[in-house]
Design a protein around this motif. Structure first.
Motif, PDB file in Angstrom:
ATOM      1  N   PRO A   1       0.820  -1.217   0.000  1.00  0.00           N
ATOM      2  CA  PRO A   1       0.000   0.000   0.000  1.00  0.00           C
ATOM      3  C   PRO A   1       0.855   1.269   0.000  1.00  0.00           C
ATOM      4  O   PRO A   1       2.052   1.230   0.315  1.00  0.00           O
ATOM      5  N   VAL A   2       0.227   2.376  -0.352  1.00  0.00           N
ATOM      6  CA  VAL A   2       0.889   3.671  -0.257  1.00  0.00           C
ATOM      7  C   VAL A   2       1.429   3.809   1.170  1.00  0.00           C
ATOM      8  O   VAL A   2       0.750   3.475   2.137  1.00  0.00           O
ATOM      9  N   GLY A   3       2.661   4.261   1.278  1.00  0.00           N
ATOM     10  CA  GLY A   3       3.321   4.388   2.578  1.00  0.00           C
ATOM     11  C   GLY A   3       4.315   3.276   2.850  1.00  0.00           C
ATOM     12  O   GLY A   3       5.063   3.328   3.825  1.00  0.00           O
ATOM     13  N   THR A   4       4.359   2.259   1.980  1.00  0.00           N
ATOM     14  CA  THR A   4       5.334   1.176   2.107  1.00  0.00           C
ATOM     15  C   THR A   4       6.697   1.699   1.660  1.00  0.00           C
ATOM     16  O   THR A   4       6.849   2.196   0.543  1.00  0.00           O
ATOM     17  N   VAL A   5       7.683   1.610   2.539  1.00  0.00           N
ATOM     18  CA  VAL A   5       9.029   2.082   2.210  1.00  0.00           C
ATOM     19  C   VAL A   5      10.042   1.056   2.698  1.00  0.00           C
ATOM     20  O   VAL A   5       9.986   0.614   3.848  1.00  0.00           O
TER      21      VAL A   5
ATOM     22  N   TYR B   1       5.992   1.170   7.285  1.00  0.00           N
ATOM     23  CA  TYR B   1       4.733   1.646   6.715  1.00  0.00           C
ATOM     24  C   TYR B   1       4.420   2.991   7.353  1.00  0.00           C
ATOM     25  O   TYR B   1       4.214   3.068   8.564  1.00  0.00           O
ATOM     26  N   PHE B   2       4.401   4.028   6.527  1.00  0.00           N
ATOM     27  CA  PHE B   2       4.175   5.377   7.008  1.00  0.00           C
ATOM     28  C   PHE B   2       2.794   5.865   6.583  1.00  0.00           C
ATOM     29  O   PHE B   2       2.297   5.504   5.518  1.00  0.00           O
ATOM     30  N   ALA B   3       2.209   6.708   7.412  1.00  0.00           N
ATOM     31  CA  ALA B   3       0.896   7.280   7.121  1.00  0.00           C
ATOM     32  C   ALA B   3       1.046   8.732   6.707  1.00  0.00           C
ATOM     33  O   ALA B   3       2.044   9.374   7.014  1.00  0.00           O
ATOM     34  N   GLY B   4       0.038   9.226   6.022  1.00  0.00           N
ATOM     35  CA  GLY B   4       0.008  10.628   5.645  1.00  0.00           C
ATOM     36  C   GLY B   4       0.000  10.803   4.143  1.00  0.00           C
ATOM     37  O   GLY B   4      -0.089   9.831   3.381  1.00  0.00           O
ATOM     38  N   ASP B   5       0.108  12.055   3.734  1.00  0.00           N
ATOM     39  CA  ASP B   5       0.144  12.355   2.306  1.00  0.00           C
ATOM     40  C   ASP B   5       1.564  12.142   1.772  1.00  0.00           C
ATOM     41  O   ASP B   5       2.472  11.752   2.512  1.00  0.00           O
ATOM     42  N   ARG B   6       1.743  12.412   0.497  1.00  0.00           N
ATOM     43  CA  ARG B   6       3.032  12.190  -0.163  1.00  0.00           C
ATOM     44  C   ARG B   6       4.175  12.901   0.562  1.00  0.00           C
ATOM     45  O   ARG B   6       5.218  12.309   0.823  1.00  0.00           O
ATOM     46  N   ALA B   7       3.966  14.157   0.900  1.00  0.00           N
ATOM     47  CA  ALA B   7       5.021  14.929   1.568  1.00  0.00           C
ATOM     48  C   ALA B   7       5.364  14.328   2.927  1.00  0.00           C
ATOM     49  O   ALA B   7       6.541  14.227   3.291  1.00  0.00           O
ATOM     50  N   ALA B   8       4.348  13.910   3.673  1.00  0.00           N
ATOM     51  CA  ALA B   8       4.587  13.336   5.002  1.00  0.00           C
ATOM     52  C   ALA B   8       5.322  12.008   4.911  1.00  0.00           C
ATOM     53  O   ALA B   8       6.227  11.731   5.713  1.00  0.00           O
TER      54      ALA B   8
END
Length: 165
Positions: free
Chosen positions: A114-118, A140-147
């Motif tokens: 998912p989006v936020g996977t790094v 796994y991070f939450a937030g928008d693209r910048a966050a």
């Protein structure tokens, strides 16, 4: 949480104390970590180079990441992050490297990633001038693209500090 510049300044002191050089391999952060590092006056004493390898082709061409690895695991994967960190060591004068590849969004995510996977990797140059893998992890991070990008950049620097400090 410390700012990227504060983390970079602390990292610079730790690397100077060891006489080490740093190389970075960034994908989803797009050079954000290198920007934070080079904002520190005197960073040329401990920062050798950075690779912004956003495309798969750049990962292959600049860091010698095997195309088959990307095809088998995807660009956002621990094996690719590890190969990026190793490539940064091989293609630089650095003693320590970090790599980051992820999905900052808002598109590009999937059920598996998912989006936020790094994915991250940190490596130290070994005796044979090849990278020794030390740490590879996925967060796994939450937030928008910048966050997500900000959190990923902070995590890169925090990981480097834990290895160099």
């Amino acid at each position: 949480m410390l700012s990227l510049e504060n983390l970079s300044a602390d990292l610079g002191q730790a690397l100077l104390a060891k006489g080490w050089q740093l190389a970075l391999a960034e994908s989803c952060t797009g050079g954000m970590v290198a920007q934070a590092v080079t904002a520190i006056a005197g960073s040329s004493a401990w920062f050798d180079r950075g690779f912004v390898t956003y495309s798969n082709e750049a990962k292959v061409d600049m860091l010698s990441v095997p195309q088959a690895l990307i095809q088998a695991h995807g660009a956002v994967s621990e094996p690719v992050a590890q190969a990026m960190a190793a490539g940064a060591i091989q293609h630089s004068l650095a003693h320590i490297s970090a790599a980051v590849t992820g999905i900052a969004g808002p598109t590009g995510g999937s059920l598996q990633k998912p989006v936020g996977t790094v994915c991250f990797a940190w490596a130290i140059r070994g005796d044979s001038d090849q990278a020794e893998r030390l740490v590879v992890e996925t967060r796994y991070f939450a937030g928008d693209r910048a966050a997500i990008r900000q959190q990923a950049a902070s995590h890169v620097l925090t990981g480097l500090l834990s290895l160099a400090g």
